[in-house]
Each structure stands twice: as C-alpha cells, then as structure tokens.
Scaffold this motif. Structure first.
Motif, PDB file in Angstrom:
ATOM      1  N   UNK A   1      -2.651   8.088   5.307  1.00  0.00           N
ATOM      2  CA  UNK A   1      -1.373   8.681   5.645  1.00  0.00           C
ATOM      3  C   UNK A   1      -1.003   9.935   4.585  1.00  0.00           C
ATOM      4  N   UNK A   2      -0.811  10.768   4.884  1.00  0.00           N
ATOM      5  CA  UNK A   2      -0.482  12.301   4.391  1.00  0.00           C
ATOM      6  C   UNK A   2      -1.623  13.169   4.500  1.00  0.00           C
TER       7      UNK A   2
ATOM      8  N   UNK B   1      -8.851  -2.623   1.354  1.00  0.00           N
ATOM      9  CA  UNK B   1      -7.788  -3.480   2.359  1.00  0.00           C
ATOM     10  C   UNK B   1      -6.618  -2.709   2.360  1.00  0.00           C
TER      11      UNK B   1
ATOM     12  N   UNK C   1      -3.411   4.917   8.433  1.00  0.00           N
ATOM     13  CA  UNK C   1      -3.774   4.035   7.569  1.00  0.00           C
ATOM     14  C   UNK C   1      -3.168   4.142   5.859  1.00  0.00           C
ATOM     15  N   UNK C   2      -2.380   3.198   5.695  1.00  0.00           N
ATOM     16  CA  UNK C   2      -1.636   3.482   4.271  1.00  0.00           C
ATOM     17  C   UNK C   2      -2.945   2.752   3.231  1.00  0.00           C
ATOM     18  N   UNK C   3      -3.291   3.675   2.465  1.00  0.00           N
ATOM     19  CA  UNK C   3      -4.041   3.190   1.084  1.00  0.00           C
ATOM     20  C   UNK C   3      -4.096   4.365   0.401  1.00  0.00           C
ATOM     21  N   UNK C   4      -4.605   4.203  -0.816  1.00  0.00           N
ATOM     22  CA  UNK C   4      -4.917   5.353  -1.582  1.00  0.00           C
ATOM     23  C   UNK C   4      -6.170   4.810  -2.251  1.00  0.00           C
TER      24      UNK C   4
ATOM     25  N   UNK D   1       3.636   0.787   2.963  1.00  0.00           N
ATOM     26  CA  UNK D   1       3.718  -0.195   3.870  1.00  0.00           C
ATOM     27  C   UNK D   1       3.612  -1.589   3.018  1.00  0.00           C
TER      28      UNK D   1
ATOM     29  N   UNK E   1       0.904  -1.151  -0.069  1.00  0.00           N
ATOM     30  CA  UNK E   1       0.018  -0.074   0.062  1.00  0.00           C
ATOM     31  C   UNK E   1       0.908   1.124  -0.022  1.00  0.00           C
ATOM     32  N   UNK E   2       0.509   2.128  -0.898  1.00  0.00           N
ATOM     33  CA  UNK E   2       1.505   3.544  -1.256  1.00  0.00           C
ATOM     34  C   UNK E   2       0.465   4.638  -0.703  1.00  0.00           C
ATOM     35  N   UNK E   3       0.877   5.531  -0.084  1.00  0.00           N
ATOM     36  CA  UNK E   3       0.260   6.593   0.463  1.00  0.00           C
ATOM     37  C   UNK E   3       1.443   7.819   0.895  1.00  0.00           C
ATOM     38  N   UNK E   4       1.174   8.868   0.149  1.00  0.00           N
ATOM     39  CA  UNK E   4       1.889  10.308   0.354  1.00  0.00           C
ATOM     40  C   UNK E   4       3.456   9.817   0.765  1.00  0.00           C
TER      41      UNK E   4
ATOM     42  N   UNK F   1      -1.272  -4.195  10.547  1.00  0.00           N
ATOM     43  CA  UNK F   1      -1.947  -5.121  10.030  1.00  0.00           C
ATOM     44  C   UNK F   1      -3.017  -4.726   8.776  1.00  0.00           C
ATOM     45  N   UNK F   2      -3.045  -5.917   8.014  1.00  0.00           N
ATOM     46  CA  UNK F   2      -3.464  -5.750   6.759  1.00  0.00           C
ATOM     47  C   UNK F   2      -5.068  -6.163   6.633  1.00  0.00           C
TER      48      UNK F   2
ATOM     49  N   UNK G   1      -6.595   1.996  -4.599  1.00  0.00           N
ATOM     50  CA  UNK G   1      -6.774   0.636  -3.948  1.00  0.00           C
ATOM     51  C   UNK G   1      -8.039   0.032  -3.809  1.00  0.00           C
TER      52      UNK G   1
ATOM     53  N   UNK H   1      -3.302  -1.238   4.938  1.00  0.00           N
ATOM     54  CA  UNK H   1      -2.568  -1.731   6.100  1.00  0.00           C
ATOM     55  C   UNK H   1      -2.378  -0.573   6.776  1.00  0.00           C
TER      56      UNK H   1
ATOM     57  N   UNK I   1       5.663  -6.955   7.970  1.00  0.00           N
ATOM     58  CA  UNK I   1       5.031  -5.765   7.482  1.00  0.00           C
ATOM     59  C   UNK I   1       6.064  -4.679   7.775  1.00  0.00           C
TER      60      UNK I   1
END
Lengths: 129, 129
Positions: B40-41, B95, B113-116, A78, A71-74, B79-80, B119, B97, A97
């Motif tokens: 995140x961001x 989903x 929370x890592x996502x964009x 992760x 997962x990519x963010x800013x 955690x994912x 996802x 991470x 992780x």
C-alpha cells in the motif's frame, strides 16, 4: 503522512479507548469529518457525532481489547484484534480486521471493519443455584 | 456479490498459486482489469499482464504460504498470511495483511497489501564445511 510510530500509537490509543473509554473518548480518536464503515458493506457513517453514536451502543458493557497483528503502510494501517464484550449473561468475542487511514496528528480519517456475524463467538454464562 | 464461500475459496486458490504456481497461475486468480497495490502506498499496477510481471519476480524461488486469519465482508476480504521464500542463502518471512475485492466468479478485482520492509524477517542459512 503520519509516521509508522504515530500510527502505531494511534492504534494503541484507539484500542485502549474501545476497552476503557466512553463513546466520546473513542470518537475523539477520529478526525472531525472521519468515516466509519463497520462492518464493511454497511452504510458508512460520517463525522464525529455519528461516530460517537455508533460507539454509544457498547459504552455500558465491560470490554477488553487485544491487538493480534498490526501492519502499517503509507499512512494507513490494517490490524487484527480481539474485542471481548462481557454482558450479564454472555461473553461475546469478535476479532475483526480493521483498515484505517490517519491524518498528520494520528487521528483516524477512515475506518473499515472486516468481519461478519459468523465470526462472533458467544459463550453463555453458567447459571448459579 | 460473491458469497462468503466463493471468497474463501478464492483466497485459498490465491495462496496455493503464490506457493506453487507460475506467475501466470497467480495472475489467473485476478480479473482481467484488476488492480494490485503491493505494498500500500506504491503505484498500483492495472491489468493481468502488469500483475503477471509483478509475480514473475518470485516465480523461481521456493515458496510457502499459510493463512493466519481471514475475515470476509460484503464481497471483500481482509486476511493475514505468511509468505516464506527460500533463497539459496536465506529464508525470508513476511506476513502481510491483504485486502481484496472480488467479482461474481471469485476473481480478484483489487488487491492491496499492508506491510513494510520492517515486517520482513530474514534468516541467513548456516554455511556447511
């Protein structure tokens, strides 16, 4: 801030270096003054020399890595991945992780690895003869 | 530092609250002065009132959560997991991470929370008749 594509490539490059590279190859994925905290809660290492030393421990073993989820963010990532280490008498699987931040060029500026020894799966090899 | 068991229970309680609870139930998983950065961001929210407001947006929809992988290290967790949200005309899967830290009692002190948006998987429902 690096793009999502730059980050995805950086993670792939890191996992390839952990599988196939020397400690120097892996350290080269990091920025000069990067920090590494592996596992989370341990004293962070700072700088490429300290990071190279960290990876020297795995350099001589046969390794395999596999990305499970990313997962990519800013400007950060992760990701859940598997590292399989083949030793003469056993195979060790650990699937941490990791959380990483990156500079503009996709070099890792910080790495934190979430795992603990309970997450390791050890398979002892059968003995021949 | 909370034990690994306390953290595993805290994550399970959080995922159950996200699936079945009110915004207040979810906010109660957090410490009073906790921070939330999702994704995140984004600008972090601080404090239970701001956190409750964040979750109010999902309160009225039908939700399902599922833990995919959890790693615990030194009072924190990564955690994912899957969150499925059922809306009248579509089902949305995401989903992320998440990375969390916890206090001694297993209350979340920080969440990232890592996502964009890439996802998210959206399935539009077929129309009857």
């Amino acid at each position: 801030m690096p793009s999502a594509d730059v980050i995805r490539e950086a993670v792939a490059r890191y996992l390839k270096a952990v599988a196939d590279g020397t400690a120097g190859d892996i350290a080269a994925c990091y920025a000069e003054d990067a920090t590494l905290e592996d596992p989370v809660g341990s004293e962070p290492r700072r700088g490429r020399a300290a990071i190279r030393e960290f990876y020297a421990a795995i350099e001589t073993s046969r390794r395999h890595t596999e990305l499970i989820a990313l997962r990519v963010a800013a400007g950060s990532a992760a990701f859940h991945f598997l590292v399989r280490t083949e030793l003469p008498d056993q195979t060790i699987d650990v699937a941490p992780i990791d959380v990483m931040t990156f500079d503009e060029d996709g070099r890792i500026t910080s790495m934190r690895a979430f795992w603990n020894p309970d997450d390791m799966a050890v398979r002892r090899h059968g003995q021949d003869g």
